[in-house]
Design an enzyme around this catalytic site. Structure first.
Site, PDB file in Angstrom:
ATOM      1  CG  ASN A  41      -0.808   0.026   2.270  1.00  0.00           C
ATOM      2  OD1 ASN A  41       0.800  -0.857   3.385  1.00  0.00           O
ATOM      3  ND2 ASN A  41      -1.016   0.775   3.316  1.00  0.00           N
ATOM      4  CB  ILE A  42       1.867   3.571  -2.322  1.00  0.00           C
ATOM      5  CG1 ILE A  42       2.946   2.490  -2.657  1.00  0.00           C
ATOM      6  CG2 ILE A  42       2.302   5.495  -2.426  1.00  0.00           C
ATOM      7  CD1 ILE A  42       3.465   2.130  -4.147  1.00  0.00           C
ATOM      8  CD  GLU A  43      -1.551   5.125   3.940  1.00  0.00           C
ATOM      9  OE1 GLU A  43      -1.191   5.735   5.038  1.00  0.00           O
ATOM     10  OE2 GLU A  43      -2.630   4.211   5.068  1.00  0.00           O
ATOM     11  CB  CYS A  52      -5.257  -1.950  -1.502  1.00  0.00           C
ATOM     12  SG  CYS A  52      -6.047  -0.572  -0.479  1.00  0.00           S
ATOM     13  CD  GLU A  54      -5.225  -5.554  -0.802  1.00  0.00           C
ATOM     14  OE1 GLU A  54      -4.779  -4.763  -0.799  1.00  0.00           O
ATOM     15  OE2 GLU A  54      -6.839  -6.011  -0.007  1.00  0.00           O
ATOM     16  CB  CYS A  83     -10.562  -2.441   0.948  1.00  0.00           C
ATOM     17  SG  CYS A  83     -10.489  -1.809  -0.717  1.00  0.00           S
ATOM     18  CB  CYS A  86      -8.348  -4.617  -3.612  1.00  0.00           C
ATOM     19  SG  CYS A  86      -7.426  -3.240  -3.587  1.00  0.00           S
TER      20      CYS A  86
HETATM   21  N1  THU Z   1      -5.202  -1.445   2.095  1.00  0.00           N
HETATM   22  C1  THU Z   1      -4.902  -2.515   1.720  1.00  0.00           C
HETATM   23  O1  THU Z   1      -3.960  -2.051   1.160  1.00  0.00           O
HETATM   24  N2  THU Z   1      -5.874  -3.428   1.688  1.00  0.00           N
HETATM   25  C2  THU Z   1      -6.854  -3.616   1.397  1.00  0.00           C
HETATM   26  O2  THU Z   1      -7.173  -4.146   1.167  1.00  0.00           O
HETATM   27  C3  THU Z   1      -7.611  -2.577   2.513  1.00  0.00           C
HETATM   28  C4  THU Z   1      -6.490  -1.468   2.764  1.00  0.00           C
HETATM   29  C5  THU Z   1      -4.284   0.415   3.076  1.00  0.00           C
HETATM   30  C6  THU Z   1      -4.983   1.425   2.098  1.00  0.00           C
HETATM   31  C7  THU Z   1      -4.330   2.127   3.509  1.00  0.00           C
HETATM   32  O3  THU Z   1      -3.237   2.308   2.722  1.00  0.00           O
HETATM   33  C8  THU Z   1      -4.424   1.406   4.992  1.00  0.00           C
HETATM   34  O4  THU Z   1      -4.138   0.192   4.580  1.00  0.00           O
HETATM   35  C9  THU Z   1      -5.336   1.743   5.468  1.00  0.00           C
HETATM   36  O5  THU Z   1      -6.588   1.257   5.149  1.00  0.00           O
END
Ligand code: THU
Length: 126
Positions: A41-43, A52, A54, A83, A86
């Site tokens: 994940n990259i915010e 996300c 995935e 989520c 995804c």
């Molecule tokens: N996140 C994912 O990478 N995959 C998911 O299926 C659920 C959420 C990440 C997004 C965000 O960076 C962090 O988890 C919290 O929501």
């Protein structure tokens, strides 16, 4: 291959950029030709731009020329599930594949993209 896929997803957590949620996610996708591509994940400071793990794993594989998949693994510290966004992307781009969800202690929940998104909306609905 399943074990390698899960290990790669766990490793990918180290590459996560998650300063806002502090929730690191790693993912890895297995292609039909038995290649593994990872994602994390990259915010963004503009939270909605976050992507996300995935989706990044799948996009990484597709942009490297691989479009057919057998399985996907997701790793978090607590075994959190993919989520909704995804789940849709996994279904659209991978079809019905095995999905392995693991926590830090390697407790593995084995499921499938169809189980994660029953009665999916997809190209057949258009
Ligand atoms: N996140 C994912 O990478 N995959 C998911 O299926 C659920 C959420 C990440 C997004 C965000 O960076 C962090 O988890 C919290 O929501």
């Amino acid at each position: 291959m399943k074990e390698q896929l899960i290990e790669q997803a766990i490793k990918m957590r180290d590459r996560a950029i998650a300063p806002y949620s502090d929730y690191k996610v790693g993912s890895a996708v297995l292609t039909k030709s038995d290649k593994i591509f990872g994602g994390c994940n990259i915010e963004s400071s503009s939270y909605g731009l976050t992507c996300c793990a995935e989706r990044i794993a799948i996009y990484n594989a597709i942009s490297s020329g691989h479009t057919q998949f057998k399985a996907l693994a997701v790793a978090t510290n607590n075994g959190g599930k993919p989520c909704g966004a995804c789940r849709q992307v996994i279904w659209d781009l991978c079809g019905d594949i095995s999905v392995y969800i693991t926590d830090n202690s390697r407790n593995i929940d084995t499921t499938s993209s169809k189980q994660l998104l029953p009665n999916a909306f997809d190209k057949d609905s258009l």
